[in-house]
Scaffold this motif. Structure first.
Motif, PDB file in Angstrom:
ATOM      1  N   GLN A 116      -2.626  -1.078  12.577  1.00 14.13           N
ATOM      2  CA  GLN A 116      -1.999  -0.255  11.538  1.00 14.13           C
ATOM      3  C   GLN A 116      -2.765  -0.229  10.219  1.00 14.13           C
ATOM      4  OE1 GLN A 116       2.091  -1.938  11.936  1.00 14.13           O
ATOM      5  NE2 GLN A 116       2.622   0.194  12.304  1.00 14.13           N
ATOM      6  N   ILE A 117      -4.017  -0.703  10.216  1.00 12.23           N
ATOM      7  CA  ILE A 117      -4.821  -0.625   8.999  1.00 12.23           C
ATOM      8  C   ILE A 117      -6.145   0.051   9.341  1.00 12.23           C
ATOM      9  CG2 ILE A 117      -6.131  -2.011   7.351  1.00 12.23           C
ATOM     10  CD1 ILE A 117      -3.731  -3.807   7.083  1.00 12.23           C
ATOM     11  N   GLU A 171      -6.951   4.847   4.304  1.00 13.46           N
ATOM     12  CA  GLU A 171      -6.036   3.908   3.655  1.00 13.46           C
ATOM     13  C   GLU A 171      -4.572   4.292   3.794  1.00 13.46           C
ATOM     14  OE1 GLU A 171      -8.653   5.319   2.152  1.00 13.46           O
ATOM     15  OE2 GLU A 171     -10.062   3.658   2.124  1.00 13.46           O
ATOM     16  N   ILE A 187      -0.714   4.946   5.551  1.00  8.71           N
ATOM     17  CA  ILE A 187       0.233   4.095   6.283  1.00  8.71           C
ATOM     18  C   ILE A 187       0.396   4.660   7.688  1.00  8.71           C
ATOM     19  CG2 ILE A 187       2.702   3.501   6.446  1.00  8.71           C
ATOM     20  CD1 ILE A 187       2.683   2.972   3.480  1.00  8.71           C
ATOM     21  N   TYR A 214       0.284   8.646   7.441  1.00  6.93           N
ATOM     22  CA  TYR A 214       0.695   9.227   6.171  1.00  6.93           C
ATOM     23  C   TYR A 214      -0.494   9.180   5.213  1.00  6.93           C
ATOM     24  CZ  TYR A 214       5.463   9.152   7.886  1.00  6.93           C
ATOM     25  OH  TYR A 214       6.597   9.381   8.620  1.00  6.93           O
ATOM     26  N   ASP A 251       0.517  12.016   0.880  1.00  8.62           N
ATOM     27  CA  ASP A 251       1.651  11.715   1.760  1.00  8.62           C
ATOM     28  C   ASP A 251       1.882  12.772   2.840  1.00  8.62           C
ATOM     29  OD1 ASP A 251       3.482   9.688   2.386  1.00  8.62           O
ATOM     30  OD2 ASP A 251       5.145  10.843   1.567  1.00  8.62           O
ATOM     31  N   SER A 268       6.204   6.275   5.418  1.00  8.39           N
ATOM     32  CA  SER A 268       5.577   5.779   4.191  1.00  8.39           C
ATOM     33  C   SER A 268       6.607   5.508   3.100  1.00  8.39           C
ATOM     34  CB  SER A 268       4.538   6.790   3.706  1.00  8.39           C
ATOM     35  OG  SER A 268       5.139   8.067   3.564  1.00  8.39           O
ATOM     36  N   PRO A 287       7.322   0.390   2.962  1.00  9.14           N
ATOM     37  CA  PRO A 287       7.118  -0.423   1.757  1.00  9.14           C
ATOM     38  C   PRO A 287       8.443  -0.952   1.197  1.00  9.14           C
ATOM     39  CG  PRO A 287       5.855   1.610   1.636  1.00  9.14           C
ATOM     40  CD  PRO A 287       6.757   1.735   2.823  1.00  9.14           C
ATOM     41  N   LYS A 319       0.659  -6.262   4.945  1.00  9.57           N
ATOM     42  CA  LYS A 319      -0.352  -5.385   4.342  1.00  9.57           C
ATOM     43  C   LYS A 319      -0.225  -3.967   4.863  1.00  9.57           C
ATOM     44  CE  LYS A 319      -4.274  -7.622   2.331  1.00  9.57           C
ATOM     45  NZ  LYS A 319      -3.483  -7.502   1.121  1.00  9.57           N
ATOM     46  N   GLU A 320       0.096  -3.851   6.156  1.00 10.80           N
ATOM     47  CA  GLU A 320       0.143  -2.520   6.764  1.00 10.80           C
ATOM     48  C   GLU A 320       1.357  -1.725   6.266  1.00 10.80           C
ATOM     49  OE1 GLU A 320       0.452  -5.367   8.228  1.00 10.80           O
ATOM     50  OE2 GLU A 320       2.077  -5.417   9.680  1.00 10.80           O
ATOM     51  N   SER A 321       2.296  -2.388   5.569  1.00 12.52           N
ATOM     52  CA  SER A 321       3.442  -1.669   5.019  1.00 12.52           C
ATOM     53  C   SER A 321       3.284  -1.439   3.519  1.00 12.52           C
ATOM     54  CB  SER A 321       4.729  -2.455   5.274  1.00 12.52           C
ATOM     55  OG  SER A 321       4.936  -2.600   6.656  1.00 12.52           O
ATOM     56  N   ARG A 322       2.108  -1.682   2.997  1.00 12.60           N
ATOM     57  CA  ARG A 322       1.873  -1.496   1.567  1.00 12.60           C
ATOM     58  C   ARG A 322       1.189  -0.164   1.316  1.00 12.60           C
ATOM     59  NH1 ARG A 322       3.789  -4.970  -2.547  1.00 12.60           N
ATOM     60  NH2 ARG A 322       3.815  -7.105  -1.789  1.00 12.60           N
ATOM     61  N   PHE A 323       1.574   0.476   0.238  1.00 14.62           N
ATOM     62  CA  PHE A 323       0.888   1.666  -0.222  1.00 14.62           C
ATOM     63  C   PHE A 323      -0.550   1.281  -0.578  1.00 14.62           C
ATOM     64  CE2 PHE A 323      -0.123   4.424  -3.966  1.00 14.62           C
ATOM     65  CZ  PHE A 323      -0.287   5.591  -3.264  1.00 14.62           C
ATOM     66  N   VAL A 324      -1.481   2.209  -0.378  1.00 19.23           N
ATOM     67  CA  VAL A 324      -2.913   1.912  -0.501  1.00 19.23           C
ATOM     68  C   VAL A 324      -3.270   1.067  -1.727  1.00 19.23           C
ATOM     69  CG1 VAL A 324      -3.217   4.288  -1.353  1.00 19.23           C
ATOM     70  CG2 VAL A 324      -5.199   2.932  -0.814  1.00 19.23           C
ATOM     71  N   ARG A 326      -2.223  -2.472  -1.203  1.00 18.12           N
ATOM     72  CA  ARG A 326      -2.959  -3.097  -0.112  1.00 18.12           C
ATOM     73  C   ARG A 326      -4.367  -3.478  -0.574  1.00 18.12           C
ATOM     74  NH1 ARG A 326      -4.156   0.707   4.693  1.00 18.12           N
ATOM     75  NH2 ARG A 326      -1.909   0.844   4.802  1.00 18.12           N
ATOM     76  N   MET A 327      -4.978  -2.597  -1.375  1.00 16.79           N
ATOM     77  CA  MET A 327      -6.349  -2.837  -1.819  1.00 16.79           C
ATOM     78  C   MET A 327      -6.387  -3.615  -3.134  1.00 16.79           C
ATOM     79  SD  MET A 327      -7.672  -1.080   0.657  1.00 16.79           S
ATOM     80  CE  MET A 327      -9.378  -0.688   0.383  1.00 16.79           C
ATOM     81  N   ILE A 369      -6.511   3.651  -6.200  1.00 18.07           N
ATOM     82  CA  ILE A 369      -7.390   4.657  -5.600  1.00 18.07           C
ATOM     83  C   ILE A 369      -7.413   5.891  -6.502  1.00 18.07           C
ATOM     84  CG2 ILE A 369      -5.628   5.830  -4.195  1.00 18.07           C
ATOM     85  CD1 ILE A 369      -7.752   5.868  -1.911  1.00 18.07           C
ATOM     86  N   LEU A 415     -10.940  -4.223   5.194  1.00 20.94           N
ATOM     87  CA  LEU A 415     -10.401  -3.284   4.218  1.00 20.94           C
ATOM     88  C   LEU A 415     -11.482  -2.571   3.425  1.00 20.94           C
ATOM     89  CD1 LEU A 415      -7.281  -5.007   2.614  1.00 20.94           C
ATOM     90  CD2 LEU A 415      -7.365  -3.278   4.379  1.00 20.94           C
TER      91      LEU A 415
END
Lengths: 113, 808
Positions: free
Chosen positions: A19-20, A58, A60, A67, A72, B524, B528, B546-551, B554-555, B559, B802
């Motif tokens: 999932q990443i 990046e 989700i 997404y 989005d 999305s 989160p 991490k995979e449930s975090r907005f970019v 997560r980073m 961005i 990442l």
């Protein structure tokens, strides 16, 4: 000869976190590679079909949907099709796991870019 | 894999046992695991069988762990295999198909069976229990072929079965031995309201009837009662209770009472053999609900993984009926005796009922019917044996003077021009929304969002969209479906938080499975949010996803539209040093940063760092993360204050830096900004901050709920304090209360309006105990945080995955 598809080995399965997304440059093409929680791999051009563009890696991931991280938009990783209410098409390429490595096939026209 | 790992065998492939295994895996317990299940399916969610019966779900939908999960975790699974004996002498598990599997530790989690009444005729065709997928299939098949059904048992399971059969088109009568439905959870008033509601929904009742015989030849044709009367039925469901499945334990010589007897660490009378779930008996109680199973499993998992844990002490059982449109809740004691003080409210017009039982002023039980919004709160109060206070009374009985606030129901939308933009982010006009409602028949904000895009970005226009809906639909707006936190679930934030706590859910995956998400892995919006709620509820144990975090989160950097990132180092209170400035300049030059900009919160933005350079920039800056990307404390803006300013009465720079150090890194529902001013001239602009602090000669004034962003709002005066210690305690309590009650992405400006300023003041300033407890809880959560930049630099794998780009 120039016409044939080109297969790229983009990494080992364990290089990709579930999932990443991860960015891999195959030849001249920047790909975003996704591994779903069910273990399937998808390759998509790392460029959003949204008019303002931007990366996709990046985003989700939920099931086989992505997404878009900046806008989005919901994108089907299998077909690249943008889901309603938005419209658009991302470029997707066949990805497969073969003996623990992930392979992506780019069509000849794309691979030669 | 090391060959020397201990062998753990789980007998029973249900929710309790597999839940325990999941916890063990998470805790890193080193075992080779084997699982035996009698049913031919992988592990499924038994509490959702009602939905399979109703037809809204298939068996695939309710599977919790598919075969791939067992494979991924190297678990050997034997389905369709029944364990017949545990041989203690040579430590072997023996099965009906001749297997003999060695174990070092074993868990019996065999669950329970339907209790089938031992009356003549109970073995006839057409008589089933309601317990597993086979029963469910039998009921679905019967509904296609037969018309009349009887359900024996007016408890939770019986009523759910009856409603399911009614939905399938059968004529259903519930037969109950007593005069009150769900008599083990509800008092007489709630019970009769429930019966009235279900009657309205088409269920028939035969109350006070004892079944003595099932009539018919091969197949059942009806029931005969002790009073001689009869009820015709072509299909009978027995739902009179469950019986712990203890056969295996008994045959193996383990001590069994009603269930398998265990101690507080779920240990049975046999060495190295444990037991969890409905098959156990703990301190004399057998549980048949899901929450205790998870609590037991958690203790056992910790015990088996070598993690220190207090023993299991039993559960406060709370009940909720899973029938749509019938909201029933009960927790703790519900039958009043002379030693109880009873608070109750019954409203026959709205069909609601609320009762709270006190013993020596301690809340010991509650029953709710019709409106269960307070259920989570009450369950917590009962569980913690909370003493009743005026504040709690106002809260749970809804008599508080400051109710909702915020939702202004003004009909100004009527006067709005068609072409006026309602959603500024996506350019949606009023007309587009009205058309969506009238042409497509939409009735919910979600449908409008999916069709027009309105409300999908910042969400600031949601109230206006709701008003337009209300305006166009008129009365029918009330009937529109309940709105969940996103289109994946009809559940609200409060319901989700309550379910997480009640059922002990630990991961977003678990939440979405158990609470029946429409899109299995969420979206999305909810991923989160749920990840935040889990972290808020379990600050010490939740593993951030991490995979449930907005970019950006997560980073750990922002961005930008071209895919580059912005890095902001911390500068506590907005104060830096020449040395740090020099380092920032050097790193900016080296990594070719596009722009260096001062942010709105007095920090330095390094804009345009290439993705693969981000970790190197962090490393070379060697400063803490400034959290410019996070839903947490961003900055504490300060003025010069008494250190240098001729007007300054308080040390605002010092206080600002201290507060920033204290609260940095902690997750909150949304971004959070503070300001500290040394005098009432307010140079750091406290009025637009989530918490604004103004120093004066004798102490500090605190303002909350300010915002300069999407919806500007001037902060409300909250309180005045004399000392720095009091100031910190108030800030802690406000932030923690916001953390615990705020909707994900809800800024304090909206939160203050929704909760009501007076309510927040009452909670925090009205009770010293409350304030101190909130402050203690935030301190506990703060003890768990660490700097994400450092963490990422130390974690080479994640860093590579990442940030790095490979070329093939």
């Amino acid at each position: 000869m120039e016409r044939s598809n080109r297969e790229y080995t983009v990494g080992a399965v364990e290089d990709f976190m579930p999932q990443i997304g991860r960015v891999v440059n195959a030849g001249e093409v920047e790909l975003a590679i996704f591994r779903t929680s069910a273990g399937a791999f998808y390759a998509i051009k790392n460029h959003s079909p949204h008019p303002k563009g931007g990366p996709l890696a990046e985003g989700i991931v939920s099931g086989y949907y992505l997404y878009d991280p900046l806008h989005d938009w919901k994108i089907d990783l299998r077909t690249g099709e943008v889901q309603a209410p938005d419209q658009g098409q991302a470029e997707v390429y066949p990805a497969a796991v073969d003996g623990g490595v992930v392979k992506v096939t780019l069509p000849a026209a794309v691979a030669r870019l | 894999m090391a060959a020397e790992r201990e062998k753990l065998v789980l007998i029973g492939n249900g929710m309790a046992g597999v839940g325990t295994i999941e916890q063990i895996l998470k805790l890193g317990g080193a075992y080779d695991i084997t699982v035996f299940g009698s049913e031919p399916h992988p592990n499924y969610n038994r509490i959702m069988l009602s939905y399979v019966l109703e037809g809204s779900k298939t068996i695939e939908d309710i599977i919790l762990n598919d075969l791939g999960w067992y494979e991924d975790n190297h678990i050997t699974l034997h389905t369709g295999t029944t364990v017949t004996r545990i041989a203690e002498q040579n430590k072997l598990i023996l099965t009906d198909n001749g297997l003999a599997v060695p174990y070092d530790k074993a868990i019996i989690s065999t669950g329970s069976n339907s209790f089938i009444l031992p009356v003549p005729g109970s073995t006839k065709d057409g008589v089933v229990g309601f317990r597993d997928i086979a029963d469910c299939d039998a009921m679905l098949a019967a509904a296609k072929q037969y018309r009349t059904a009887a359900v024996i048992g007016g408890g939770l399971l019986g009523l759910e079965a009856a409603k399911g059969l009614v939905n399938l088109g059968m004529d259903v009568t519930v037969v109950h031995l007593l005069e009150d439905l769900m008599e083990r959870q509800l008092d007489r008033t709630a019970s009769s309201m429930l019966q009235a509601e279900l009657t309205r929904q088409g269920v028939k009742f035969a109350m006070g009837k004892q079944t003595v015989e099932l009539t018919g030849e091969e197949r059942v044709t009806g029931l005969r009662f002790s009073d001689g009367s009869e009820l015709p039925a072509e299909f009978v469901v027995m739902a009179v209770g469950i019986k712990p499945n203890v056969q295996l334990a008994k045959d193996s010589g383990i001590t069994v009472n009603r269930g398998i007897v265990v101690d507080d660490y779920m240990q049975t009378s046999m060495t190295d053999v444990y037991s969890v779930g409905e098959c156990t008996e703990h301190r004399g109680t057998c549980y048949g609900l899901v929450a205790p199973l998870f609590e037991q499993g958690m203790v056992l998992a910790k015990h088996l993984s070598g993690v220190q844990t207090p023993g299991y002490e039993g559960s406060v059982v709370a009940t909720k009926l899973k029938i749509s449109g019938v909201d029933v809740f009960s927790a703790g004691e519900f039958t009043e005796t002379p030693e109880h003080t009873v608070i109750s409210a019954k409203d026959e017009w709205k069909r609601t009922y609320k009762k709270i039982l006190l013993k020596d002023n301690v809340i010991v039980g509650a029953v709710l019917f019709g409106d269960v919004t307070e259920s989570a709160n009450l369950q917590k109060l009962v569980k913690n044996s909370t003493e009743m206070t005026n504040e709690i009374y106002d809260e749970v009985m809804g008599t508080s003077c400051c109710g909702g606030g915020g939702a202004k129901k003004g009909m100004s939308v009527e006067a709005m021009a068609d072409e006026e933009i309602v959603c500024g982010c996506n350019g949606v006009t009023k007309k587009a929304i009205v058309d969506a409602v009238t042409e497509n028949g939409f009735t919910t904000v979600d449908e409008i969002k999916a069709c027009t895009g309105a409300t999908r970005s910042c969400g600031g226009c949601k109230p206006v969209v709701e008003q337009i809906l209300q305006f166009v639909l008129g009365d029918s707006f009330q009937q529109s479906a309940k709105q969940g936190i996103c289109s994946c679930t009809p559940l609200s934030r409060d319901e989700i938080v309550a379910e997480i706590t009640a059922k002990g859910l630990k991961t977003t995956k678990e939440v979405m499975h158990v609470l029946d998400w429409k899109q299995a892995e969420g979206c999305s919006k909810c991923r989160p949010a749920v990840n935040y709620y889990l972290g808020m509820i379990y600050p010490d144990t939740h593993e951030d996803e991490k995979e449930s975090r907005f970019v950006n989160e997560r980073m750990s950097a922002n961005i930008q539209k071209d895919g580059t990132y912005t890095v902001i180092p911390r500068m506590y209170g907005g104060v830096t040093t020449p040395e740090d400035l020099k380092r920032i300049a050097d790193v900016s030059l080296k990594y070719d940063v596009k722009v260096v900009k001062v942010t709105g919160g007095q920090r330095l933005d390094l804009i345009g760092v290439k993705k693969e350079d981000v970790p190197k920039v962090w490393e070379e800056l060697d400063m803490p993360s400034g959290y410019g990307y996070a839903k947490s404390l961003r900055t504490v803006k300060t003025c010069v204050g008494s250190q240098f300013c001729r007007f300054g009465t308080q040390d605002s720079m010092g206080m600002g830096a201290m507060l920033e150090r204290k609260y940095e890194r902690l997750d909150m529902p949304a971004k959070f900004k503070m300001a500290v001013n040394g005098c009432p001239r307010n140079c750091a602009e406290s009025c637009t901050k989530d918490i604004g602090i103004v120093g004066n000669d004798g102490g500090w004034e605190v303002f909350i709920g300010g915002n300069g962003g999407i919806k500007p709002r001037i902060a409300d005066a909250f309180c005045k304090v004399k000392t720095d210690e009091e100031l910190v305690e108030v800030c802690s309590a406000v932030i923690q209360y916001y953390r615990e009650t705020g909707n994900y992405l809800e800024r304090t400006s909206e939160w203050v309006e929704r909760m009501g300023l007076e309510h927040i003041q009452t909670v925090i300033m009205g009770s010293d105990d409350n304030r101190k407890e909130l402050a203690a809880r935030i301190d506990f959560a703060l003890a768990q945080v660490s700097d994400p930049w450092k963490k990422m630099l130390d974690d080479k794998n994640t860093r590579t995955a990442l940030f790095e780009q490979t070329q093939v």
